[in-house]
Scaffold this active site. Structure first.
Site, PDB file in Angstrom:
ATOM      1  N   ASN A  30      -1.861  -0.186   7.379  1.00  0.00           N
ATOM      2  CA  ASN A  30      -1.309  -1.490   7.747  1.00  0.00           C
ATOM      3  C   ASN A  30      -0.463  -2.135   6.645  1.00  0.00           C
ATOM      4  O   ASN A  30      -0.263  -3.349   6.617  1.00  0.00           O
ATOM      5  CB  ASN A  30      -2.423  -2.415   8.242  1.00  0.00           C
ATOM      6  CG  ASN A  30      -3.494  -2.651   7.198  1.00  0.00           C
ATOM      7  OD1 ASN A  30      -3.307  -2.326   6.024  1.00  0.00           O
ATOM      8  ND2 ASN A  30      -4.598  -3.245   7.609  1.00  0.00           N
ATOM      9  N   TYR A  35     -12.483  -3.646  -2.879  1.00  0.00           N
ATOM     10  CA  TYR A  35     -12.967  -3.502  -1.500  1.00  0.00           C
ATOM     11  C   TYR A  35     -14.494  -3.490  -1.439  1.00  0.00           C
ATOM     12  O   TYR A  35     -15.070  -2.810  -0.590  1.00  0.00           O
ATOM     13  CB  TYR A  35     -12.396  -2.219  -0.881  1.00  0.00           C
ATOM     14  CG  TYR A  35     -10.947  -2.334  -0.432  1.00  0.00           C
ATOM     15  CD1 TYR A  35     -10.504  -3.422   0.326  1.00  0.00           C
ATOM     16  CD2 TYR A  35     -10.023  -1.331  -0.728  1.00  0.00           C
ATOM     17  CE1 TYR A  35      -9.179  -3.527   0.738  1.00  0.00           C
ATOM     18  CE2 TYR A  35      -8.695  -1.429  -0.300  1.00  0.00           C
ATOM     19  CZ  TYR A  35      -8.284  -2.527   0.433  1.00  0.00           C
ATOM     20  OH  TYR A  35      -6.973  -2.623   0.868  1.00  0.00           O
ATOM     21  N   LYS A  67       0.826  -1.199   0.000  1.00  0.00           N
ATOM     22  CA  LYS A  67       0.000   0.000   0.000  1.00  0.00           C
ATOM     23  C   LYS A  67       0.870   1.264   0.000  1.00  0.00           C
ATOM     24  O   LYS A  67       2.095   1.192   0.197  1.00  0.00           O
ATOM     25  CB  LYS A  67      -0.913  -0.041   1.232  1.00  0.00           C
ATOM     26  CG  LYS A  67      -1.897  -1.231   1.238  1.00  0.00           C
ATOM     27  CD  LYS A  67      -2.782  -1.203   2.484  1.00  0.00           C
ATOM     28  CE  LYS A  67      -3.756  -2.366   2.510  1.00  0.00           C
ATOM     29  NZ  LYS A  67      -4.647  -2.320   3.701  1.00  0.00           N
ATOM     30  N   GLU A 107      -8.522 -11.998  -7.522  1.00  0.00           N
ATOM     31  CA  GLU A 107      -7.791 -10.733  -7.355  1.00  0.00           C
ATOM     32  C   GLU A 107      -6.571 -10.666  -8.275  1.00  0.00           C
ATOM     33  O   GLU A 107      -6.267  -9.603  -8.829  1.00  0.00           O
ATOM     34  CB  GLU A 107      -7.390 -10.559  -5.885  1.00  0.00           C
ATOM     35  CG  GLU A 107      -8.613 -10.318  -4.998  1.00  0.00           C
ATOM     36  CD  GLU A 107      -8.281 -10.218  -3.513  1.00  0.00           C
ATOM     37  OE1 GLU A 107      -7.108 -10.386  -3.127  1.00  0.00           O
ATOM     38  OE2 GLU A 107      -9.223  -9.970  -2.736  1.00  0.00           O
ATOM     39  N   HIS A 125      -1.939  -5.539   1.536  1.00  0.00           N
ATOM     40  CA  HIS A 125      -3.132  -6.358   1.306  1.00  0.00           C
ATOM     41  C   HIS A 125      -2.688  -7.759   0.915  1.00  0.00           C
ATOM     42  O   HIS A 125      -1.738  -7.910   0.143  1.00  0.00           O
ATOM     43  CB  HIS A 125      -3.995  -5.790   0.164  1.00  0.00           C
ATOM     44  CG  HIS A 125      -5.000  -6.789  -0.324  1.00  0.00           C
ATOM     45  ND1 HIS A 125      -6.196  -7.002   0.334  1.00  0.00           N
ATOM     46  CD2 HIS A 125      -4.966  -7.696  -1.341  1.00  0.00           C
ATOM     47  CE1 HIS A 125      -6.852  -7.980  -0.291  1.00  0.00           C
ATOM     48  NE2 HIS A 125      -6.126  -8.417  -1.302  1.00  0.00           N
TER      49      HIS A 125
HETATM   50  P1  IDP Z   1      -7.486  -7.217   5.666  1.00  0.00           P
HETATM   51  O1  IDP Z   1      -6.679  -6.194   4.920  1.00  0.00           O
HETATM   52  O2  IDP Z   1      -6.763  -7.704   6.904  1.00  0.00           O
HETATM   53  O3  IDP Z   1      -7.961  -8.357   4.797  1.00  0.00           O
HETATM   54  P2  IDP Z   1     -10.216  -6.146   5.533  1.00  0.00           P
HETATM   55  O4  IDP Z   1     -11.264  -6.358   6.580  1.00  0.00           O
HETATM   56  O5  IDP Z   1     -10.363  -6.850   4.235  1.00  0.00           O
HETATM   57  O6  IDP Z   1      -8.791  -6.477   6.229  1.00  0.00           O
HETATM   58  O7  IDP Z   1     -10.114  -4.566   5.309  1.00  0.00           O
HETATM   59  C1  IDP Z   1      -9.390  -4.064   4.215  1.00  0.00           C
HETATM   60  C2  IDP Z   1      -8.618  -2.842   4.664  1.00  0.00           C
HETATM   61  O8  IDP Z   1      -9.497  -1.809   5.070  1.00  0.00           O
HETATM   62  C3  IDP Z   1      -7.735  -3.090   5.888  1.00  0.00           C
HETATM   63  O9  IDP Z   1      -6.495  -3.653   5.550  1.00  0.00           O
HETATM   64  C4  IDP Z   1      -7.575  -1.694   6.461  1.00  0.00           C
HETATM   65  O10 IDP Z   1      -6.578  -0.966   5.774  1.00  0.00           O
HETATM   66  C5  IDP Z   1      -8.920  -1.071   6.134  1.00  0.00           C
HETATM   67  N1  IDP Z   1      -9.803  -1.178   7.295  1.00  0.00           N
HETATM   68  C6  IDP Z   1     -10.459  -2.269   7.743  1.00  0.00           C
HETATM   69  N2  IDP Z   1     -11.168  -2.006   8.847  1.00  0.00           N
HETATM   70  C7  IDP Z   1     -10.937  -0.697   9.111  1.00  0.00           C
HETATM   71  C8  IDP Z   1     -11.408   0.188  10.132  1.00  0.00           C
HETATM   72  O11 IDP Z   1     -12.160  -0.177  11.039  1.00  0.00           O
HETATM   73  N3  IDP Z   1     -10.946   1.470  10.066  1.00  0.00           N
HETATM   74  C9  IDP Z   1     -10.117   1.926   9.102  1.00  0.00           C
HETATM   75  N4  IDP Z   1      -9.663   1.130   8.108  1.00  0.00           N
HETATM   76  C10 IDP Z   1     -10.074  -0.162   8.116  1.00  0.00           C
HETATM   77 MG    MG Z   2      -9.270  -8.304   3.209  1.00  0.00          MG
END
Ligand code: IDP
Ligand code: MG
Length: 154
Positions: free
Chosen positions: A112, A49, A9, A126, A115
């Site tokens: 974080n 997403y 990212k 994907e 992905h």
């Molecule tokens: P993942 O990346 O661990 O698979 P997902 O639930 O698919 O997690 O969410 C995709 C991305 O959306 C996350 O990596 C994070 O960057 C963002 N995200 C998820 N939940 C939150 C939140 O509660 N607040 C802000 N960003 C979030």
């Molecule tokens: Mg995810």
């Protein structure tokens, strides 16, 4: 062999962590089958997403993911989707295990770094969403002899 899509990212690119993160995946023994830098647009992000599109934080995710070029990679390996998720760590870096990419290198939930596909089916979908067929490479990896047992590399 399973495939998984990785996106490094904007925070990974801006913080100079592309090499560090890629190295962790390489050292696992995974096979890199596609790699490029790109700018993500709204249409691609909405498709990617789709499960978060109704969340209040979706707009922020989209803006962040468009804020800088990203590096996208396709990796292949025996049951690699789950293995990579374990290396990546929990979505929230503050509760991600030490030793994981997010646990070691990140602290903000929306920052974080990476992905990774969350199922075998999503790995296929994907990779196909982000790469054209001609951008995916089939080749023999000589180290497989020392990475896998015969049935795993079949
Ligand atoms: P993942 O990346 O661990 O698979 P997902 O639930 O698919 O997690 O969410 C995709 C991305 O959306 C996350 O990596 C994070 O960057 C963002 N995200 C998820 N939940 C939150 C939140 O509660 N607040 C802000 N960003 C979030
Ligand atoms: Mg995810």
């Amino acid at each position: 062999m399973e495939r998984t899509l990785i996106i490094l990212k904007p925070d990974a690119v801006q913080r100079g962590l592309v090499g560090e993160i890629t190295s962790r995946l390489e050292r696992k023994g995974l096979k890199l089958i596609g790699l490029k830098m790109m700018r993500l647009d709204s249409a691609l992000l909405k498709a990617h997403y789709i499960h978060l599109i109704d969340k209040p934080f979706y707009k922020g995710i989209e803006e962040f993911m468009k804020s800088s070029p990203v590096v996208v990679m396709a990796w292949e390996g025996f049951e690699c989707v789950n293995s990579v998720r374990l290396i990546v760590g929990a979505t929230n870096p503050r509760i991600a295990d030490a030793g994981t990419i997010r646990g070691d290198l990140a602290i903000g939930q929306g920052r974080n770094l990476i992905h990774a596909s969350d199922s075998k089916e999503n790995g296929e979908t994907e990779v196909a969403r982000f790469f054209e067929d001609k951008e995916i490479f089939a080749y023999d990896k000589s180290e497989y002899l020392h990475v896998y047992e015969p049935y795993e590399r079949a």
